[in-house]
Write a protein that holds these residues in place. Structure first.
Motif, PDB file in Angstrom:
ATOM      1  N   GLN A   1       7.119   4.110   4.647  1.00 11.46           N
ATOM      2  CA  GLN A   1       7.792   4.839   3.577  1.00 11.46           C
ATOM      3  C   GLN A   1       9.185   4.293   3.238  1.00 11.46           C
ATOM      4  O   GLN A   1       9.467   3.950   2.084  1.00 11.46           O
ATOM      5  N   SER A   2      10.058   4.197   4.244  1.00  3.76           N
ATOM      6  CA  SER A   2      11.454   3.858   3.914  1.00  3.76           C
ATOM      7  C   SER A   2      11.581   2.397   3.480  1.00  3.76           C
ATOM      8  O   SER A   2      12.322   2.082   2.542  1.00  3.76           O
ATOM      9  N   ARG A   3      10.803   1.503   4.118  1.00  4.48           N
ATOM     10  CA  ARG A   3      10.920   0.084   3.736  1.00  4.48           C
ATOM     11  C   ARG A   3      10.338  -0.154   2.344  1.00  4.48           C
ATOM     12  O   ARG A   3      10.864  -0.927   1.557  1.00  4.48           O
ATOM     13  N   PHE A   4       9.240   0.532   2.035  1.00  6.40           N
ATOM     14  CA  PHE A   4       8.661   0.396   0.688  1.00  6.40           C
ATOM     15  C   PHE A   4       9.634   0.928  -0.363  1.00  6.40           C
ATOM     16  O   PHE A   4       9.879   0.269  -1.386  1.00  6.40           O
ATOM     17  N   LEU A   5      10.211   2.106  -0.114  1.00  4.28           N
ATOM     18  CA  LEU A   5      11.105   2.689  -1.133  1.00  4.28           C
ATOM     19  C   LEU A   5      12.343   1.806  -1.332  1.00  4.28           C
ATOM     20  O   LEU A   5      12.820   1.643  -2.460  1.00  4.28           O
ATOM     21  N   ALA A   6      12.841   1.215  -0.242  1.00  4.79           N
ATOM     22  CA  ALA A   6      14.017   0.337  -0.370  1.00  4.79           C
ATOM     23  C   ALA A   6      13.653  -0.884  -1.226  1.00  4.79           C
ATOM     24  O   ALA A   6      14.428  -1.295  -2.111  1.00  4.79           O
TER      25      ALA A   6
END
Ligand code: SAM
Length: 272
Positions: A119-124
């Motif tokens: 989640q966080s790496r994709f959104l970044a």
């Protein structure tokens, strides 16, 4: 962690054959949102977790270029084998590390795929590559209120389908549960203030019984079940088809039934 649930060649060809292209209703919502937030021209769309390319092909007529990205080489081979879309390029890669310059992408999409991403790496990464006012559109379907109609036996067909889902439930991985929750957590984590989640877009279509069974076969939980016992898994498919046909009082698996599926869509636009 990268989930690799869609790697096998067999799974990729089942996928290609039986997964649905997102309906036009959903495509129109996405394109209208992009028009409203960013406007034209629609230059570059990036379709993450593109699988065998259903969503990439749907977008192709509306963009100068579409790049479909997937971790699975077998899925991409199926996608590349479909002729007639010279403005789509398929690349092996992950949603967490995108091969695009900062601020270069008009639309980042993922169809039935974002629940598999970190989640966080994709959104970044999505935030980095989107142009100012560029958009994110994460699509999916929820199988919690799927309905069938065929003469007077729709409810009974629905119960058989529910029983299959129950049998496969122990093989469900946690990302699938995130999708069943219509990406609520992922939506909350999107760092743009301008975002919305459309939770229910009900779409009806006619499909042959054999395609309902093929759709079940394409599920990651069915593939996990098959790995534990291929014969029992195969019998589950045969029995499901037999039970559907018996309830319907027909013999041909080509007989069509009405199938109503609930789609959802998470939309967000990067600030100026
Ligand atoms: C359920 S399939 C959806 C495929 C296609 N978008 C569709 O609508 O049918 C999910 C796809 O996401 C891919 N995938 C999973 N994790 C990924 C990641 N981190 N980056 C890129 N692709 C990923 C899988 O290989 C698989 O092809």
């Amino acid at each position: 962690m990268t989930y690799r649930m869609f790697e096998g060649k067999d799974h990729a060809s089942i996928y290609h054959k039986y997964r649905f292209t997102p309906p036009d209703e959903l495509k129109n919502i996405v394109l209208q949102y992009l028009d409203k937030k960013k406007g034209r021209p629609h230059v570059l769309a990036v379709d993450l977790g593109c699988g065998t390319g259903q969503n990439s092909r749907l977008l192709a007529p509306h963009f100068r270029e579409v790049v479909g990205i997937d971790v699975s080489e077998c899925q991409l081979e199926e996608a590349k084998a479909v002729p007639g879309n010279p403005n789509i390029m398929y690349r092996e890669g992950t949603a967490e590390e995108l091969p695009f310059a900062d601020g270069s992408v008009d639309l980042v999409t993922a169809a039935s795929a974002a629940h598999w991403f970190d989640q966080s790496r994709f959104l970044a990464e999505a935030s980095r590559v989107l142009k100012p006012r560029g958009c994110m559109a994460l699509l999916g379907y929820s199988d919690n209120s799927t309905r069938f109609r065929y003469q007077n036996c729709g409810e009974r067909l629905g119960r058989i389908y529910e029983e299959v889902k129950q049998e496969l439930r122990p093989h469900t991985s946690s990302p699938v549960a995130l999708s069943e929750g219509k990406l609520e957590e992922l939506y909350a984590a999107i760092p743009f203030p301008d975002k919305e989640r459309i939770e229910s877009i009900r779409v009806k279509s006619l499909i042959p019984v054999k395609n309902v069974v093929g759709f079940i076969e394409s599920w990651s939980m069915f593939q996990a079940y098959r790995k534990t016992d291929p014969q029992i898994a195969y019998d589950l498919l045969l029995n499901t088809q037999r039970r559907f046909l018996e309830e319907m009082g027909v013999t041909s698996p080509d007989t069509e039934i009405e199938w109503e599926l609930e789609y959802f869509c998470v939309l967000a636009s990067k600030p100026q």
